[in-house]
Design an enzyme around this catalytic site. Structure first.
Site, short mmCIF file in Angstrom:
data_model
loop_
_atom_site.label_atom_id
_atom_site.label_comp_id
_atom_site.label_asym_id
_atom_site.label_seq_id
_atom_site.Cartn_x
_atom_site.Cartn_y
_atom_site.Cartn_z
N HIS A 60 10.30 12.65 45.00
CA HIS A 60 11.36 12.55 46.01
C HIS A 60 12.60 13.29 45.51
CE1 HIS A 60 8.89 9.28 47.70
NE2 HIS A 60 9.54 9.55 48.83
N SER A 87 11.12 8.23 53.85
CA SER A 87 11.88 8.11 52.60
C SER A 87 12.73 9.34 52.29
CB SER A 87 10.91 7.86 51.44
OG SER A 87 9.90 8.86 51.39
#
Length: 285
Positions: free
Chosen positions: A266, A57
């Site tokens: 993230h 990711s």
């Protein structure tokens, strides 16, 4: 022989003027040739690469928004560092097969087919999901300090024992699939600025320190595996310094997002450009 003063004076001036004209013309021609050569060289350097982005990711761009519909649950973002590099360098070809949640086994099973003997550049982030990074973060957010530290200890143990072999196998497979490629392995950032932790809400300072130490250990293992494989390791921690969680108004990472849990921890779009793209561009040809 007697010479009229007008002609005697005029001839040298005309000769000097001609010499100056020829020198100017030569310099202009040389400059134009150099400019054309430089443009051709730059076009060759940027346009000759066949670039493939692999990984999890952090490479697909989760958290950066602007996901392509064709990528489905892999959540590949147009703000991901690999796309930003392709936009600026205009390689001969570019494809990203990075996918949210990918492990080393997913790279081996589902991503290597994008490589070929003609691939000249490869990038990858991998390893976090192999040691259960996302579940560790979930435990730390939802459970007690002791549960968080136990989860971190389990993950760091796996990073020391299981991960090195998995990384070695994966990097060797990439080399076989793309023998001529420059392979760039990027690491993970530390999550928290501990110098601001005392007034930052959320996890305890103990948990944050343990999570940063775990990120450092993960990067150490990834860096060693990359070096052993003859690949380039790009450390992103320097770029993220001053932009971690608790760096209010300057954060390049998402904290816990209850509206979209997958974004949590993230990089934002700024994190992809200022952190990952900067680190990758510094070592990519």
């Amino acid at each position: 022989m007697w010479r009229h003063p007008v002609f005697a004076a005029h001839h040298p001036r005309r000769s000097a003027s001609g010499r100056r004209f020829r020198r100017g013309l030569f310099m202009l021609t040389a400059a134009a040739t150099a400019a054309v050569t430089l443009m051709a060289t730059n076009a060759s350097a940027t346009g000759a690469d066949h670039y493939v982005a692999l990984g999890d990711s952090y490479s697909s761009g989760v958290g950066a928004g602007s996901y392509t519909s064709s990528s489905g649950s892999c959540d590949r973002s147009t703000n991901a560092y690999s796309q930003l590099w392709a936009n600026s360098r205009h390689p001969a070809s570019y494809v990203s097969v990075a996918c949210s949640g990918a492990t080393t086994q997913d790279v081996l099973n589902n991503q290597l087919s994008a490589l070929s003997s003609g691939t000249t550049l490869v990038s990858i982030t991998i390893g976090g999901n192999d040691v259960g990074f996302s579940s560790v973060m979930e435990t730390c957010v939802l459970d007690s300090d002791s549960a968080c530290l136990n989860a971190i200890n389990t993950a760091t143990s796996q990073a020391k024992t299981i991960l090195p072999g998995r990384l070695a196998t994966t990097f060797a497979a990439i080399r076989r699939a793309a023998p001529s490629a420059h392979v760039v392995v990027l690491g993970y950032p530390e999550l928290y600025d501990l110098s601001h932790s005392w007034y930052c809400p959320g996890l305890s300072g103990t948990d944050r320190s343990a999570l940063n130490n775990a990120a450092d250990l993960l990067d150490t293992q990834i860096s060693a595996a990359a070096q052993n494989a003859g690949d380039t390791f790009a450390d992103v921690r320097g770029q993220f310094h001053g932009h971690e969680l608790c760096d209010f108004f300057n954060e390049w990472l998402h904290s816990v997002d209850v509206t979209d849990v997958s974004d949590s921890y993230h990089p934002t779009a700024d994190g992809q450009s200022g952190g990952y793209y900067a680190a990758f561009s510094a070592v990519a040809p």
